[in-house]
Design an enzyme around this catalytic site. Structure first.
Site, PDB file in Angstrom:
ATOM      1  N   HIS A  72       0.871  -1.198   0.000  1.00  0.00           N
ATOM      2  CA  HIS A  72       0.000   0.000   0.000  1.00  0.00           C
ATOM      3  C   HIS A  72       0.895   1.230   0.000  1.00  0.00           C
ATOM      4  O   HIS A  72       1.517   1.561   1.005  1.00  0.00           O
ATOM      5  CB  HIS A  72      -0.897   0.013   1.243  1.00  0.00           C
ATOM      6  CG  HIS A  72      -1.837   1.175   1.273  1.00  0.00           C
ATOM      7  ND1 HIS A  72      -3.182   1.044   1.496  1.00  0.00           N
ATOM      8  CD2 HIS A  72      -1.641   2.500   1.099  1.00  0.00           C
ATOM      9  CE1 HIS A  72      -3.767   2.221   1.459  1.00  0.00           C
ATOM     10  NE2 HIS A  72      -2.843   3.130   1.222  1.00  0.00           N
ATOM     11  N   HIS A 121       1.536   5.400  -1.707  1.00  0.00           N
ATOM     12  CA  HIS A 121       1.192   6.576  -2.529  1.00  0.00           C
ATOM     13  C   HIS A 121       2.481   7.114  -3.140  1.00  0.00           C
ATOM     14  O   HIS A 121       3.353   7.606  -2.431  1.00  0.00           O
ATOM     15  CB  HIS A 121       0.528   7.652  -1.671  1.00  0.00           C
ATOM     16  CG  HIS A 121      -0.762   7.203  -1.067  1.00  0.00           C
ATOM     17  ND1 HIS A 121      -1.977   7.363  -1.691  1.00  0.00           N
ATOM     18  CD2 HIS A 121      -1.016   6.534   0.086  1.00  0.00           C
ATOM     19  CE1 HIS A 121      -2.924   6.841  -0.935  1.00  0.00           C
ATOM     20  NE2 HIS A 121      -2.377   6.324   0.151  1.00  0.00           N
ATOM     21  N   LYS A 164      -9.456  -0.433  -5.875  1.00  0.00           N
ATOM     22  CA  LYS A 164      -9.438   0.216  -4.561  1.00  0.00           C
ATOM     23  C   LYS A 164     -10.737   0.949  -4.274  1.00  0.00           C
ATOM     24  O   LYS A 164     -11.206   1.746  -5.085  1.00  0.00           O
ATOM     25  CB  LYS A 164      -8.277   1.212  -4.543  1.00  0.00           C
ATOM     26  CG  LYS A 164      -8.265   2.157  -3.376  1.00  0.00           C
ATOM     27  CD  LYS A 164      -7.584   1.577  -2.162  1.00  0.00           C
ATOM     28  CE  LYS A 164      -7.769   2.477  -0.951  1.00  0.00           C
ATOM     29  NZ  LYS A 164      -6.675   2.462  -0.016  1.00  0.00           N
ATOM     30  N   HIS A 214     -10.383   1.013   1.761  1.00  0.00           N
ATOM     31  CA  HIS A 214     -10.217   2.037   2.797  1.00  0.00           C
ATOM     32  C   HIS A 214     -11.453   1.908   3.679  1.00  0.00           C
ATOM     33  O   HIS A 214     -12.550   2.319   3.292  1.00  0.00           O
ATOM     34  CB  HIS A 214     -10.113   3.439   2.192  1.00  0.00           C
ATOM     35  CG  HIS A 214      -9.883   4.500   3.226  1.00  0.00           C
ATOM     36  ND1 HIS A 214      -8.720   5.238   3.310  1.00  0.00           N
ATOM     37  CD2 HIS A 214     -10.652   4.922   4.264  1.00  0.00           C
ATOM     38  CE1 HIS A 214      -8.798   6.065   4.344  1.00  0.00           C
ATOM     39  NE2 HIS A 214      -9.960   5.901   4.932  1.00  0.00           N
ATOM     40  N   HIS A 218      -4.520  -0.594   5.845  1.00  0.00           N
ATOM     41  CA  HIS A 218      -4.149   0.200   7.023  1.00  0.00           C
ATOM     42  C   HIS A 218      -5.112   0.009   8.199  1.00  0.00           C
ATOM     43  O   HIS A 218      -5.759   0.947   8.652  1.00  0.00           O
ATOM     44  CB  HIS A 218      -3.969   1.692   6.692  1.00  0.00           C
ATOM     45  CG  HIS A 218      -4.988   2.312   5.777  1.00  0.00           C
ATOM     46  ND1 HIS A 218      -6.340   2.244   5.994  1.00  0.00           N
ATOM     47  CD2 HIS A 218      -4.843   3.014   4.627  1.00  0.00           C
ATOM     48  CE1 HIS A 218      -6.964   2.882   5.029  1.00  0.00           C
ATOM     49  NE2 HIS A 218      -6.086   3.350   4.180  1.00  0.00           N
ATOM     50  N   ASP A 267       1.466   2.756   3.494  1.00  0.00           N
ATOM     51  CA  ASP A 267       0.606   3.927   3.299  1.00  0.00           C
ATOM     52  C   ASP A 267       1.435   5.212   3.297  1.00  0.00           C
ATOM     53  O   ASP A 267       0.930   6.275   3.661  1.00  0.00           O
ATOM     54  CB  ASP A 267      -0.507   3.992   4.344  1.00  0.00           C
ATOM     55  CG  ASP A 267      -1.655   4.900   3.914  1.00  0.00           C
ATOM     56  OD1 ASP A 267      -1.700   5.283   2.728  1.00  0.00           O
ATOM     57  OD2 ASP A 267      -2.494   5.247   4.770  1.00  0.00           O
TER      58      ASP A 267
END
Ligand code: DOR
Ligand code: ZN
Length: 349
Positions: free
Chosen positions: A17, A19, A103, A140, A178, A251
């Site tokens: 995971h 970004h 996602k 999420h 997460h 994350d």
């Protein structure tokens, strides 16, 4: 795992995971991940979001072009689900090897989630198709209703959305991204082998007090927000348990320092620069260094039905000071653990 005093050699880990952003920010942050990790599940919450096969293929090409020379790193792309996503687009991307997963951002839950899903019922046909083809659904897991307390949003999501979904589509492969609560750990533990979770370094290190320690601490703010101590302890137990249901997902979510230190600071913790060292510190504190390789390098690949990496990385037991800031694109980036020391260092070849 190789066991020489002060050295820990494990299979090369993956980040399930991450970004990476785009443009100059991508260029600035990608080297930190590519130095250590073999692969990463790349989040699609760009502006505009990555909602099509073509957009994901183009984003993957930009990531590959931004890789430093001599690094061997594979970005695994995800499809950002919206109320309008078609099952055909998702399935085609999976069949063509462009999408590894899709996602769910509940609309309004976090950074760049405005185009997210307003009601899980709106993507049911997509999820049915994903269940049929064995494609992973990354979640999420927070409700967004303003009347639900921010610290309860994950637990309420499990009750209202996830439990009914798992009953309806037991074949769907779900990664609860997460995880931040003991309720998430209980849910994942009691679910079938089709349900797993990632855990970030920050949720293993800090509880919600860190956000308010002596003043407002924007660099401890991410979403889902850190919870009470009892939840952190449940996450530590889960991560170090050896259960194949738990694996590494940082994350890491960089924002310019000025966007974090603002009247309305962005959510996200930039942990990529020392992520493996951060996890190793936790596993050592828990007396579970022998479980680090499974969590970091084996369980995630197995869940995604991918081979483990052949290479190895070595951590050495050496005090590592994390800088106060790192260079971003025309901005500073404040890394997780800024100004602190960690007990481990990843050896670079
Ligand atoms: O803290 C977060 N930051 N949580 C998310 O879910 C998104 C991320 C971001 O993109 O900045
Ligand atoms: Zn994220």
């Amino acid at each position: 795992m190789t066991d020489t005093p002060g050295l820990l050699t494990i299979r090369r880990p993956d980040d399930w995971h991450l970004h990476l952003r785009d443009g100059a920010m991508l260029q600035a942050v990608l080297p930190y991940t590519a130095r250590v990790f073999g692969r990463a599940i790349v989040m699609p919450n760009l502006v505009p979001p990555v909602t099509s096969v073509a957009a994901a293929a183009a984003y993957r090409a930009r990531i590959m072009a931004a890789l430093p020379a001599e690094t061997d790193f594979t970005p695994l792309m995800t499809c950002y689900l919206t109320d309008e996503t078609s099952p055909e687009e998702v399935a085609r991307g999976f069949a063509e090897g462009v999408f590894t997963a899709a996602k769910l951002y509940p609309a309004g839950a976090t950074t760049n989630s405005a185009s997210g899903v307003t009601d899980i019922g709106n993507i049911m046909a997509v999820l049915e198709r994903m269940a049929q083809i064995g494609m992973t659904f990354c979640v999420h897991g927070e409700v967004t209703d303003g009347d639900v307390d921010i610290f309860d949003r994950e637990a309420v999501f499990i009750d209202r959305v996830l439990e009914p979904l798992v009953r309806r589509l037991p074949e769907l492969r779900i990664v609860f991204e997460h995880a931040t609560t003991s309720q998430a750990v209980q849910f994942v533990n009691s679910a079938s082998a089709n349900v797993a979770a990632t855990i970030t370094p920050q949720h293993l290190h800090i509880n919600r007090n860190a956000i308010f320690a002596g003043g407002l601490r924007p660099h401890a703010y991410c979403l889902p927000v850190a919870k009470r101590e009892e939840h952190r302890l449940a996450l530590r137990a889960a991560a170090t348990s050896g259960s194949p249901k738990y694996f590494l997902g940082t994350d890491s979510a960089p924002h310019p320092q000025s966007a974090k230190e603002s009247g309305c600071g962005c959510a996200g913790i930039f942990n990529a620069p020392h992520a493996l060292e951060s996890y190793a510190t936790v596993f050592e504190e828990e007396g579970a260094l022998d479980q680090l390789e499974g969590f970091a390098s084996v369980h995630g690949a197995a869940f995604y039905r991918l081979p483990v990496n052949d290479e190895r990385v070595t951590l050495e037991r050496a005090e590592t000071r994390v800088p106060d800031t790192l260079a971003g694109p025309d901005c500073a980036l404040v890394p997780f653990h800024a100004g602190e020391s960690l007990r481990w260092r990843v050896r670079t070849p």
